[in-house]
Design a protein around this motif. Structure first.
Motif, mmCIF file in Angstrom:
data_model
loop_
_atom_site.group_PDB
_atom_site.id
_atom_site.type_symbol
_atom_site.label_atom_id
_atom_site.label_comp_id
_atom_site.label_asym_id
_atom_site.label_seq_id
_atom_site.Cartn_x
_atom_site.Cartn_y
_atom_site.Cartn_z
ATOM 1 N N PRO A 79 0.816 -1.226 0.000
ATOM 2 C CA PRO A 79 0.000 0.000 0.000
ATOM 3 C C PRO A 79 0.842 1.266 0.000
ATOM 4 O O PRO A 79 0.553 2.204 -0.752
ATOM 5 C CB PRO A 79 -0.826 -0.141 1.286
ATOM 6 C CG PRO A 79 -0.964 -1.620 1.477
ATOM 7 C CD PRO A 79 0.344 -2.198 1.007
ATOM 8 N N PHE A 80 1.900 1.309 0.796
ATOM 9 C CA PHE A 80 2.746 2.495 0.855
ATOM 10 C C PHE A 80 3.488 2.669 -0.467
ATOM 11 O O PHE A 80 3.632 3.789 -0.975
ATOM 12 C CB PHE A 80 3.746 2.371 2.013
ATOM 13 C CG PHE A 80 4.466 3.651 2.340
ATOM 14 C CD1 PHE A 80 3.994 4.494 3.336
ATOM 15 C CD2 PHE A 80 5.617 4.021 1.655
ATOM 16 C CE1 PHE A 80 4.657 5.679 3.642
ATOM 17 C CE2 PHE A 80 6.285 5.204 1.955
ATOM 18 C CZ PHE A 80 5.792 6.036 2.952
ATOM 19 N N ARG A 82 2.595 1.678 -3.510
ATOM 20 C CA ARG A 82 1.699 2.139 -4.562
ATOM 21 C C ARG A 82 1.346 3.620 -4.370
ATOM 22 O O ARG A 82 1.280 4.387 -5.329
ATOM 23 C CB ARG A 82 0.422 1.289 -4.570
ATOM 24 C CG ARG A 82 0.650 -0.142 -5.064
ATOM 25 C CD ARG A 82 -0.683 -0.825 -5.356
ATOM 26 N NE ARG A 82 -1.521 -0.931 -4.163
ATOM 27 C CZ ARG A 82 -1.502 -1.969 -3.326
ATOM 28 N NH1 ARG A 82 -0.681 -2.987 -3.544
ATOM 29 N NH2 ARG A 82 -2.298 -1.995 -2.270
ATOM 30 N N GLU A 83 1.114 4.001 -3.124
ATOM 31 C CA GLU A 83 0.737 5.387 -2.838
ATOM 32 C C GLU A 83 1.827 6.364 -3.256
ATOM 33 O O GLU A 83 1.532 7.496 -3.669
ATOM 34 C CB GLU A 83 0.442 5.527 -1.336
ATOM 35 C CG GLU A 83 -0.013 6.913 -0.921
ATOM 36 C CD GLU A 83 -0.266 7.023 0.578
ATOM 37 O OE1 GLU A 83 -0.367 8.160 1.066
ATOM 38 O OE2 GLU A 83 -0.375 5.969 1.254
ATOM 39 N N HIS A 84 3.096 5.914 -3.168
ATOM 40 C CA HIS A 84 4.214 6.811 -3.468
ATOM 41 C C HIS A 84 4.934 6.444 -4.759
ATOM 42 O O HIS A 84 6.068 6.876 -4.998
ATOM 43 C CB HIS A 84 5.183 6.843 -2.283
ATOM 44 C CG HIS A 84 4.580 7.425 -1.044
ATOM 45 N ND1 HIS A 84 3.922 6.656 -0.104
ATOM 46 C CD2 HIS A 84 4.480 8.705 -0.613
ATOM 47 C CE1 HIS A 84 3.471 7.430 0.867
ATOM 48 N NE2 HIS A 84 3.799 8.689 0.585
ATOM 49 N N ASP A 85 4.258 5.637 -5.600
ATOM 50 C CA ASP A 85 4.728 5.357 -6.961
ATOM 51 C C ASP A 85 6.147 4.781 -6.981
ATOM 52 O O ASP A 85 7.003 5.212 -7.766
ATOM 53 C CB ASP A 85 4.671 6.635 -7.803
ATOM 54 C CG ASP A 85 4.765 6.336 -9.294
ATOM 55 O OD1 ASP A 85 4.479 5.187 -9.700
ATOM 56 O OD2 ASP A 85 5.149 7.248 -10.059
ATOM 57 N N ARG A 98 9.454 12.035 -3.840
ATOM 58 C CA ARG A 98 8.129 11.404 -3.787
ATOM 59 C C ARG A 98 7.756 10.873 -2.405
ATOM 60 O O ARG A 98 6.575 10.654 -2.123
ATOM 61 C CB ARG A 98 8.068 10.254 -4.803
ATOM 62 C CG ARG A 98 8.186 10.737 -6.235
ATOM 63 C CD ARG A 98 8.013 9.614 -7.235
ATOM 64 N NE ARG A 98 8.316 10.092 -8.581
ATOM 65 C CZ ARG A 98 8.183 9.375 -9.682
ATOM 66 N NH1 ARG A 98 7.748 8.125 -9.590
ATOM 67 N NH2 ARG A 98 8.489 9.867 -10.854
ATOM 68 N N THR A 102 8.701 10.547 7.611
ATOM 69 C CA THR A 102 7.648 9.851 8.344
ATOM 70 C C THR A 102 8.027 9.672 9.812
ATOM 71 O O THR A 102 9.198 9.777 10.189
ATOM 72 C CB THR A 102 7.367 8.457 7.737
ATOM 73 O OG1 THR A 102 8.542 7.637 7.840
ATOM 74 C CG2 THR A 102 6.964 8.562 6.279
ATOM 75 N N ASP A 106 2.648 7.345 11.132
ATOM 76 C CA ASP A 106 2.312 7.118 9.727
ATOM 77 C C ASP A 106 2.135 5.639 9.409
ATOM 78 O O ASP A 106 1.546 5.291 8.379
ATOM 79 C CB ASP A 106 3.409 7.699 8.822
ATOM 80 C CG ASP A 106 3.479 9.210 8.911
ATOM 81 O OD1 ASP A 106 2.480 9.864 8.587
ATOM 82 O OD2 ASP A 106 4.532 9.736 9.320
ATOM 83 N N TYR A 110 -1.036 0.276 9.567
ATOM 84 C CA TYR A 110 -0.467 -0.907 8.918
ATOM 85 C C TYR A 110 0.015 -1.921 9.957
ATOM 86 O O TYR A 110 -0.214 -3.127 9.838
ATOM 87 C CB TYR A 110 0.716 -0.509 8.024
ATOM 88 C CG TYR A 110 0.408 0.455 6.905
ATOM 89 C CD1 TYR A 110 -0.773 0.356 6.166
ATOM 90 C CD2 TYR A 110 1.314 1.463 6.570
ATOM 91 C CE1 TYR A 110 -1.038 1.244 5.124
ATOM 92 C CE2 TYR A 110 1.056 2.347 5.534
ATOM 93 C CZ TYR A 110 -0.121 2.246 4.815
ATOM 94 O OH TYR A 110 -0.387 3.103 3.787
#
Length: 593
Positions: A79-80, A82-85, A98, A102, A106, A110
């Motif tokens: 998930p992290f 994908r969120e930050h490409d 990008r 943290t 954060d 998770y």
């Protein structure tokens, strides 16, 4: 319910199960054989780790970038990621652009998912095999996820590598005799089946069948039941053994506390060794006492030897007579612990080596020693990906890499780890003291969030510690420990130092003079405090004296509440109401007023 409260619920005593005892081998080798086996295994593994490190430090930047992109590629579908490409990050600069900085909050959601259900691929695609316990806000426990590879790195360097470095420096004598290990095992298993607690505790539990044959402390002192006086057990069984070669303690304060306990209680300890008994005054559950008393035997010969040693007094170092073959102590002993290391020399003398075990935290192992008696350590290129920000002139828009650190400068540490923590602010300050190859060598300074800042003065823990040491030196007193309370309710606000001294005549202490010295040293240590005291922003600092054993009582209380003894650090800044009530309740009222 907030995520940290959910995690606290998961890690409460009701949600944990007791650690299982490891199965004993069918036939236990004798002590000499076990030590030889242990030496061969640790020496070989430690040497391999050093050879890898020696190769890596020659190309630190390349190794660091290789590690970073390995982690990005492996976790691009989390998930992290994908969120930050992550899939389209090709350079270090793109990673920094990008991915924001943290903190633990954060990742709390998770982490809760993994703790509760054991779900894979949430924070990292690597399997989470353990959660390292650390304290969160208001004391709520946090779980730092550890992958198998991270655990191997931490345990490899803290175990085999430190043994190898000790052996290379101290000589082949280290391979014989017994060890004194002041590490107690407190870890549990979550509903998900993943272990939670100190990773070193878990490692000790896995070697449980062999400990009694190679270390001095009995099983009951390492795998403790509530209400057991483990300090007595560690001390009693340690001094009964003459041939101790090395001592291991997470923090050097553990060794110093033990030596002071032996000085204060040697008559009771020697009597018990002589008679094969446990004094009725020693606290422990009835079943623990019965199990120990069934095994121990009278040892009048060793008792006579010890009595003769202790009756000579403690003006000279005691360990050369008590443990003539002691070679090295392995512990966190530099930085904020350096004053305790100096006080320990009164007991051990100058011939026993110290292996300063480097910079580690709940989040991982970050540096390791490279020689005995040197508080500096070298950063580990394959542990985590490092970024740094200068402490004196922080510019978070432009972080530095390992290749950019300059000797004599101080830096905040930011890490990206295999645990799925990215650009994670450790809130630790280190000083670059040199280089080994192209990798910086460092010393730990202080926690950035352990700072008193009532009116913008930003007094670091390091300054507070130096003040306490200077006050004790000027007053001719032996400092056990200190705490500082930033009293904003007093008008004007003021610093209040709470000192615990060792073997001090409290009636002879002049509190007014002690306060004057404290204020003088604090103002000398921080120009802003000096200026603000002069203009009336601050009232002069005051000193108070704590009752004997206050800091030991704090540690005992934390253990009773489930905290691993290995992880309990001194309270140098009183920053919660719980701490304030505890320490102020133990101020020596007779000299207060």
């Amino acid at each position: 319910m907030a995520h940290d409260e959910k995690i606290a619920e998961l890690t409460s005593n009701d949600a944990r199960s007791e650690q299982p005892a490891a199965a004993a081998p069918a036939q236990m080798p004798d002590v000499a054989t076990l030590r030889a086996m242990m030496h061969e295994r640790q020496y070989t593994a430690g040497k391999a780790l050093e050879q890898q490190l020696e190769a890596d430090v020659l190309h630190a930047r390349e190794v660091q970038e290789e590690l970073l992109f390995e982690m990005i590629e492996a976790n691009k579908d989390t998930p992290f990621g994908r969120e930050h490409d992550f899939a389209n990050i090709k350079t270090v600069e793109e990673f920094k652009a990008r991915v924001p900085f943290t903190t633990y909050d954060d990742y709390a959601g998770y982490i809760y998912e993994v703790m509760e259900h054991g779900t894979r691929g949430v924070v990292t695609t690597e399997e989470i095999v353990h959660f390292n316990e650390t304290s969160g806000t208001m004391g709520n426990p946090k779980g730092i996820p550890y992958t198998k590879r991270m655990a191997e790195i931490l345990m490899g360097y803290s175990g085999a590598y430190t043994y190898y470095r000790s052996y290379v420096g101290a000589g082949e004598g280290l391979a014989g005799g017994r060890m004194l290990t002041l590490i107690e095992s407190h870890y549990d298993t979550l509903k998900s089946g993943i272990s939670f607690g100190s990773l070193s505790c878990k490692a000790i539990a896995e070697g449980r069948p062999y400990l009694a044959a190679t270390t001095t402390s009995p099983d009951e002192a390492v795998f403790t039941k509530p209400g057991t006086d483990t300090r007595y057990l560690h001390a009693r069984f340690a001094i009964e053994e003459r041939d101790i070669r090395d001592i291991s303690s997470v923090f050097i304060t553990g060794v110093l506390d033990l030596m002071r306990y032996i000085e204060d209680s040697w008559e009771l300890l020697v009597c018990d060794i002589e008679c094969g008994t446990i004094d009725p005054s020693i606290q422990m559950p009835a079943d623990v006492r019965a199990a120990l008393e069934a095994r121990i035997k009278p040892n009048p010969e060793r008792a006579a030897e010890l009595r003769a040693i202790f009756e000579r007094g403690f003006d000279e170092p005691i360990t050369p007579a008590m443990w003539p073959n002691l070679l090295v102590i392995r512990s966190v002993a530099g930085g904020g612990f350096a004053p305790y290391t100096q006080r320990l020399r009164r007991f051990i003398g100058n011939d026993v080596h110290i292996l300063y075990t480097g910079y580690s935290a709940s989040e991982g192992a970050f540096s390791v020693p490279f020689e005995l008696d040197n508080p500096a350590s070298v950063l580990l290129p394959r542990s985590v990906y490092f970024e740094f920000v200068p402490v004196d002139d922080p510019d978070y828009s432009h972080t530095l890499g390992v290749e950019d650190l300059e000797e004599g400068h101080d830096y905040e540490v930011i890490i990206t780890s295999r645990s799925g923590f990215y650009r994670y602010k450790m809130r630790d300050a280190i000083r670059c003291v040199g280089h080994k190859g192209t990798m910086p060598t460092m010393e730990f300074l202080f926690r950035l969030d352990q700072t008193v800042n009532m009116h913008g003065e930003k007094t670091t823990e390091m300054v507070l510690r130096k003040v306490a040491d200077k006050v004790a030196e000027r007053a001719g007193l032996d400092l056990v420990d200190f705490s500082v309370y930033p009293n904003v309710d007093h008008h004007p606000a003021r610093y209040e130092y709470l000192f615990e001294f060792y073997h001090a005549d409290h009636a002879a202490i002049d509190l007014a003079e002690l306060s004057r010295i404290t204020d003088e040293e604090l103002r000398a240590g921080n120009y802003d405090v000096d200026y603000m005291t002069e203009d009336g922003t601050f009232a002069p600092a005051v000193a108070r004296v704590l009752q004997d054993e206050t800091n030991q009582l704090w540690r005992d209380m934390r253990v009773m509440h489930g905290k691993a003894p290995n992880q309990i650090k001194p309270v140098h800044i009183i920053d919660t109401e719980q701490k304030r009530r505890f320490f102020f309740a133990l101020i020596d009222g007779e000299i207060e007023g």
